[in-house]
Design a protein around this motif. Sequence first.
Motif, PDB file in Angstrom:
ATOM      1  N   VAL A  31       0.845  -1.200   0.000  1.00 39.90           N
ATOM      2  CA  VAL A  31       0.000   0.000   0.000  1.00 39.90           C
ATOM      3  C   VAL A  31       0.882   1.252   0.000  1.00 39.90           C
ATOM      4  CG1 VAL A  31      -1.704   1.290   1.352  1.00 39.90           C
ATOM      5  CG2 VAL A  31      -1.940  -1.197   1.079  1.00 39.90           C
ATOM      6  N   GLN A  32       1.945   1.215   0.819  1.00 39.63           N
ATOM      7  CA  GLN A  32       2.890   2.349   0.887  1.00 39.63           C
ATOM      8  C   GLN A  32       3.494   2.637  -0.497  1.00 39.63           C
ATOM      9  OE1 GLN A  32       3.934   3.800   4.157  1.00 39.63           O
ATOM     10  NE2 GLN A  32       4.447   5.373   2.662  1.00 39.63           N
ATOM     11  N   LEU A  33       3.846   1.572  -1.194  1.00 37.58           N
ATOM     12  CA  LEU A  33       4.438   1.735  -2.525  1.00 37.58           C
ATOM     13  C   LEU A  33       3.454   2.410  -3.483  1.00 37.58           C
ATOM     14  CD1 LEU A  33       6.229  -1.743  -2.863  1.00 37.58           C
ATOM     15  CD2 LEU A  33       7.362   0.477  -2.676  1.00 37.58           C
ATOM     16  N   PHE A  34       2.191   1.992  -3.418  1.00 39.43           N
ATOM     17  CA  PHE A  34       1.195   2.625  -4.299  1.00 39.43           C
ATOM     18  C   PHE A  34       0.988   4.096  -3.945  1.00 39.43           C
ATOM     19  CE2 PHE A  34      -0.623  -1.542  -5.723  1.00 39.43           C
ATOM     20  CZ  PHE A  34      -0.646  -1.248  -7.071  1.00 39.43           C
ATOM     21  N   GLU A 180      -9.925 -10.813 -12.681  1.00 40.99           N
ATOM     22  CA  GLU A 180     -10.389  -9.445 -12.417  1.00 40.99           C
ATOM     23  C   GLU A 180      -9.708  -8.941 -11.140  1.00 40.99           C
ATOM     24  OE1 GLU A 180     -11.382  -9.432 -15.146  1.00 40.99           O
ATOM     25  OE2 GLU A 180     -12.789 -11.007 -15.592  1.00 40.99           O
ATOM     26  N   VAL A 181     -10.486  -8.722 -10.061  1.00 39.75           N
ATOM     27  CA  VAL A 181      -9.872  -8.398  -8.768  1.00 39.75           C
ATOM     28  C   VAL A 181     -10.469  -9.375  -7.765  1.00 39.75           C
ATOM     29  CG1 VAL A 181      -9.456  -6.623  -7.037  1.00 39.75           C
ATOM     30  CG2 VAL A 181      -9.900  -5.977  -9.393  1.00 39.75           C
ATOM     31  N   PHE A 182      -9.592  -9.997  -6.953  1.00 41.99           N
ATOM     32  CA  PHE A 182     -10.096 -10.992  -5.997  1.00 41.99           C
ATOM     33  C   PHE A 182     -10.735 -10.285  -4.806  1.00 41.99           C
ATOM     34  CE2 PHE A 182      -6.211 -13.436  -7.563  1.00 41.99           C
ATOM     35  CZ  PHE A 182      -6.931 -14.101  -8.536  1.00 41.99           C
ATOM     36  N   SER A 183     -11.836  -9.613  -5.074  1.00 41.79           N
ATOM     37  CA  SER A 183     -12.532  -8.891  -4.006  1.00 41.79           C
ATOM     38  C   SER A 183     -14.017  -9.187  -4.178  1.00 41.79           C
ATOM     39  CB  SER A 183     -12.266  -7.388  -4.155  1.00 41.79           C
ATOM     40  OG  SER A 183     -13.345  -6.652  -3.623  1.00 41.79           O
ATOM     41  N   GLU A 184     -14.637  -9.703  -3.134  1.00 39.17           N
ATOM     42  CA  GLU A 184     -16.065 -10.003  -3.209  1.00 39.17           C
ATOM     43  C   GLU A 184     -16.865  -8.723  -3.413  1.00 39.17           C
ATOM     44  OE1 GLU A 184     -16.398 -13.232  -4.195  1.00 39.17           O
ATOM     45  OE2 GLU A 184     -18.339 -12.896  -3.244  1.00 39.17           O
ATOM     46  N   ARG A 185     -16.390  -7.629  -2.802  1.00 44.93           N
ATOM     47  CA  ARG A 185     -17.095  -6.353  -2.947  1.00 44.93           C
ATOM     48  C   ARG A 185     -17.181  -5.962  -4.436  1.00 44.93           C
ATOM     49  NH1 ARG A 185     -16.151  -0.997  -3.760  1.00 44.93           N
ATOM     50  NH2 ARG A 185     -13.979  -1.389  -4.289  1.00 44.93           N
ATOM     51  N   VAL A 186     -16.032  -6.062  -5.125  1.00 49.33           N
ATOM     52  CA  VAL A 186     -16.010  -5.677  -6.542  1.00 49.33           C
ATOM     53  C   VAL A 186     -16.800  -6.692  -7.369  1.00 49.33           C
ATOM     54  CG1 VAL A 186     -14.526  -5.251  -8.541  1.00 49.33           C
ATOM     55  CG2 VAL A 186     -13.789  -4.498  -6.273  1.00 49.33           C
ATOM     56  N   ARG A 187     -16.638  -7.961  -7.030  1.00 47.14           N
ATOM     57  CA  ARG A 187     -17.333  -9.000  -7.808  1.00 47.14           C
ATOM     58  C   ARG A 187     -18.850  -8.777  -7.767  1.00 47.14           C
ATOM     59  NH1 ARG A 187     -19.376 -14.305  -8.023  1.00 47.14           N
ATOM     60  NH2 ARG A 187     -19.658 -14.429  -5.771  1.00 47.14           N
ATOM     61  N   LYS A 188     -19.362  -8.517  -6.576  1.00 50.13           N
ATOM     62  CA  LYS A 188     -20.824  -8.330  -6.452  1.00 50.13           C
ATOM     63  C   LYS A 188     -21.288  -7.140  -7.275  1.00 50.13           C
ATOM     64  CE  LYS A 188     -21.545 -10.642  -2.084  1.00 50.13           C
ATOM     65  NZ  LYS A 188     -21.076 -10.481  -0.716  1.00 50.13           N
ATOM     66  N   GLY A 221      -8.032  -0.189 -12.236  1.00 45.32           N
ATOM     67  CA  GLY A 221      -8.361   1.134 -12.791  1.00 45.32           C
ATOM     68  C   GLY A 221      -9.862   1.334 -12.943  1.00 45.32           C
ATOM     69  N   HIS A 222     -10.684   0.583 -12.171  1.00 45.54           N
ATOM     70  CA  HIS A 222     -12.144   0.803 -12.232  1.00 45.54           C
ATOM     71  C   HIS A 222     -12.616   1.217 -10.843  1.00 45.54           C
ATOM     72  CE1 HIS A 222     -12.155  -3.422 -10.893  1.00 45.54           C
ATOM     73  NE2 HIS A 222     -11.256  -3.614 -11.846  1.00 45.54           N
ATOM     74  N   ILE A 223     -13.203   0.289 -10.077  1.00 47.03           N
ATOM     75  CA  ILE A 223     -13.725   0.702  -8.760  1.00 47.03           C
ATOM     76  C   ILE A 223     -12.932   0.084  -7.617  1.00 47.03           C
ATOM     77  CG2 ILE A 223     -16.062   0.999  -9.694  1.00 47.03           C
ATOM     78  CD1 ILE A 223     -16.757  -1.649  -8.120  1.00 47.03           C
ATOM     79  N   GLU A 224     -11.849  -0.634  -7.942  1.00 51.53           N
ATOM     80  CA  GLU A 224     -11.089  -1.306  -6.872  1.00 51.53           C
ATOM     81  C   GLU A 224     -10.275  -0.307  -6.058  1.00 51.53           C
ATOM     82  OE1 GLU A 224      -9.910  -0.861  -9.765  1.00 51.53           O
ATOM     83  OE2 GLU A 224      -7.760  -0.556  -9.543  1.00 51.53           O
ATOM     84  N   THR A 225      -9.974  -0.675  -4.816  1.00 56.57           N
ATOM     85  CA  THR A 225      -9.143   0.188  -3.975  1.00 56.57           C
ATOM     86  C   THR A 225      -7.692  -0.281  -4.057  1.00 56.57           C
ATOM     87  OG1 THR A 225      -9.369  -1.246  -2.060  1.00 56.57           O
ATOM     88  CG2 THR A 225     -11.047   0.484  -2.328  1.00 56.57           C
ATOM     89  N   ILE A 226      -6.791   0.574  -3.565  1.00 61.45           N
ATOM     90  CA  ILE A 226      -5.365   0.201  -3.516  1.00 61.45           C
ATOM     91  C   ILE A 226      -5.198  -1.059  -2.658  1.00 61.45           C
ATOM     92  CG2 ILE A 226      -3.110   0.937  -2.588  1.00 61.45           C
ATOM     93  CD1 ILE A 226      -3.952   2.424  -5.122  1.00 61.45           C
ATOM     94  N   GLU A 227      -5.918  -1.098  -1.539  1.00 62.30           N
ATOM     95  CA  GLU A 227      -5.800  -2.264  -0.641  1.00 62.30           C
ATOM     96  C   GLU A 227      -6.246  -3.536  -1.358  1.00 62.30           C
ATOM     97  OE1 GLU A 227      -6.964   0.656   0.180  1.00 62.30           O
ATOM     98  OE2 GLU A 227      -5.680   1.280   1.851  1.00 62.30           O
TER      99      GLU A 227
END
Length: 621
Positions: A31-34, A180-188, A221-227
């Motif tokens: 996260v620090q690097l980003f 895609e992104v391994f995030s349930e929040r984004v997947r939903k 580069g869509h709705i995902e967060t840095i974390e």
Amino acid sequence: MSIEINFRDKNLIPIWEKIQNCRRLSMADGVQLFRTPDIISLGKIAHFVQKQKSGDAVYFVLNQKIEPTNICVLACKFCDFATKAGKPDAYEMTIHEILHKLTPEIHEVHITGGLHPDWQWEYYLEMLRQIKANFPNLDIKAFTAVEIDFFSKKFKLPLHEVLRQLKEAGLRTMPGGGAEVFSERVRKKLYSSKIGAKTWFEVHKLAHSMGIPTNSTILYGHIETIEERVAHMVRLREAQDETGGFLTFIPLAFQPGDTGIKPRNQFTSAIDDLKMIAVSRLMLDNFPHIKAYWVMLTEEVASVALNFGADDMDGTVGGERIAHDAGAVSPSKLAKDQIVKIIRDAGKIPVERDVYYDPLKLYAENVIGKIPYLNSVPFYENFEKKQFKILPVNPRRMGILAEDNQIDAGLFSLVDYMRLNDSLELLPFCIATRDQVKSVMLFSNHGWGDLEGKTIGICDDTATSVKLLSILLEAKYGVRATFKRMHTGVNDYSEYDAVLLIGDEALKFNKFGLAGFELVFDLAKEWYDWRKLPFVFAVWAVKKSLPENQKKGLTEQIHRSLESGENSFDSVGQFHAQRVGLSPEETVEYLRGFNYRLGEREKAAIEEFRTLLTKVATEKV
Ligand code: SF4
């Protein structure tokens, strides 16, 4: 080997210290690097790691994309490619049309597409079989985990059976799409009907266990967060620790198109793209390659990325539609000459590769081959390159490239030096064992005497060890076995009675054991106990045609580099220990087990080996 970095962001200093000590980065580090504004320092750190892994090489492949249909049962919100049957833009390709798009000079075909509601299983199998039959030198990379899962459900076949039948039909590797992104929040929010991380990993790990290496991606580069980006990388890193089956990681920059997720022209910024490449290189410490996918990044950003951690440009990518339907502004295809130029302009060696990343052709001069194993580190750690560029390449492949006049000098496998000694001149350096080697190992379920008629899997890297194995089997133990080459990367070892592995992989399995095999034999120890001589696995040699002053300069450089390497075994051990799975002490002990100078005993050992080689019927594998 280290570099000076003048940090503007002091928060990067502890991370740089971790990298220099070969320690793994945490979520918080990622996260620090980003978040850093110090993009130049970030790029330098990533480039340092890139050079440790790939030297000066940047890979590309002559490839063609085939997207057999855009008709898809799903409707992921971010996808501007898919449509429904009957729509004016819907298309379906026949096998004949697919074959028509392929040409003999390409090495890789990349097949992915929509999840067609009506196509039959036999169509997919026949597609691969026909490609293989018509283009035997072409490797097939096909079907994302999403497609594999779709086939399994639609055709009521277990995942294992889907992969088994595809492999039998010609599948070599799998692409990394669908992650895609391994995030349930984004997947939903964006692709709720599509498989999530659990199934994606299940398919990929299963493929690895069956000897099918795969690739991996992130769509950013869509709705995902840095974390969420960093968490994605950490999950991939953990999976790679488990299987070692991922070839590359490909950050895919989101193309907004008409998806409505972002305004049509709001592409990711060049800074964000470069950060993504650099952070990937640093977080994914166990991934061999990071790809700058120019189709989504643009040629301009991709070329800068080659000094920000990326060592792979993908390829010519004829026929791409998925990104371009979503508004990608890059050309639809790049000529080989253009890719070579981009890589050269970045100061790198353009390396045309196959689907497993084995080099096929180099577009550079003054190239030194580097065996990418721990035991060659003392030669290269402090090497001042001056006019030469470094290509890490396995011993067997180095011999093939040298035969084709593409390598000017290097640490050659002994049999390759013997074979090519009309064109190569010996330098007074080598890798020779004193007694045991620990990194040229036969893992077996049978004692030596019981290997008669058995099948031994031979790793793709070896040129000399396989000959030594023949000599030991035939001349020492009086048995003959059948040798079968295994490709680089993951393998299904269950089909072999024994396997020969070399290098860092063998070193690791020697320590931890290789599942499925009870016995372990050290080939150098077998040789030493029998002949009372060291074994010389590799020798330094240089092209005879190089000017004398270059040969002399190189010899002096190797000498200096080796002296300084031998004086810094402790720091070398500290740096490389984690990578090879040994403790720092074990790493130093391993390095001290070699003799790096070609003395009288080593020369006598080479002659003994040469004589014995003429007496056994070594198999050509
Ligand atoms: S991303 Fe893939 S699965 Fe989703 S709609 Fe597009 S083609 Fe279909």
